[in-house]
Design a protein around this motif. Structure first.
Motif, PDB file in Angstrom:
ATOM      1  N   MET A  55     -27.954   1.209 -31.507  1.00 47.61           N
ATOM      2  CA  MET A  55     -26.586   2.652 -31.331  1.00 47.61           C
ATOM      3  C   MET A  55     -25.271   1.806 -30.741  1.00 47.61           C
ATOM      4  N   TRP A  68     -19.685   3.060 -34.193  1.00 45.92           N
ATOM      5  CA  TRP A  68     -20.265   4.197 -34.129  1.00 45.92           C
ATOM      6  C   TRP A  68     -19.311   5.667 -32.565  1.00 45.92           C
ATOM      7  N   PHE A  74     -23.131   9.663 -33.383  1.00 44.80           N
ATOM      8  CA  PHE A  74     -23.458   8.681 -33.488  1.00 44.80           C
ATOM      9  C   PHE A  74     -23.418   8.829 -32.024  1.00 44.80           C
ATOM     10  N   ALA A 156     -26.857   1.810 -38.164  1.00 48.67           N
ATOM     11  CA  ALA A 156     -26.897   3.478 -37.516  1.00 48.67           C
ATOM     12  C   ALA A 156     -28.298   4.175 -38.273  1.00 48.67           C
TER      13      ALA A 156
END
Length: 193
Positions: A55, A68, A74, A156
């Motif tokens: 991430m 992100w 996220f 993701a």
């Protein structure tokens, strides 16, 4: 006069008393359970850390495109998995201590409650983060952001999936910590043999 108790709780051996030793089978079962806990903690650590890394490195290759960091869900996935990885690392150390020393790092009742409570808190946190991440990915796909920024969505998805796997191992460890706590509350021993 010497105390009749050694280490505060064991009677001093005398030639007329029989010794009550823990059987070799019981010691082997306890070592196997502690080794299983260590393996589960290690797996949870690896998957949570991998999720956080995936991430944190997730950004679009083109300038001005979403990252992100632009999505609170996220950021939550990253933070929850990073915290879970740190917790799992601590618990791995605690498990190694218990295997090598045959005692808990903290006083036994405190260690059992600590493990059980934190397994629950961090497990639900990682699960909630995964659910939020899935919803954010669905939003990106329905808004056609994934058509233009496919690498952002794929990375993701991988990060969220790794987080769910980390949660699964943490949940298995939580089952064992719950078992150990229940045994302690019922019998006074963390592993009833």
């Amino acid at each position: 006069m010497p105390s009749p108790l050694r280490n505060g709780n064991l009677p001093v051996p005398s030639p007329h008393h029989h010794h009550h030793f823990q059987s070799t089978v019981s010691a082997q079962k306890l070592r196997r359970l502690n080794t299983l806990v260590l393996i589960l903690r290690f797996a949870s650590f690896c998957f949570s850390l991998a999720s956080a890394i995936f991430m944190s490195t997730n950004s679009s290759r083109s300038t001005g495109s979403p990252s992100w960091l632009h999505f609170p869900s996220f950021r939550f996935v990253f933070a929850a998995n990073a915290i879970s990885a740190l917790y799992s690392l601590f618990e791995m150390g605690s498990s190694i201590w218990e295997i090598l020393r045959s005692s808990t790092l903290l006083p036994e009742p405190l260690q059992l409650w600590f493990d059980f409570g934190h397994d629950q808190v961090f497990g639900y946190m990682v699960l909630a983060a995964g659910a939020a991440g899935v919803e954010a990915i669905r939003g990106l796909k329905s808004g056609h952001t994934c058509d233009a920024e496919n690498s952002l969505c794929v990375q993701a998805i991988i990060a969220v999936a790794l987080g769910f796997v980390g949660f699964a191992f943490l949940a298995l460890a939580a089952l064992i910590s719950g078992f150990r706590l229940a045994c302690f509350l019922i019998t006074g021993s963390r592993f009833h043999l």
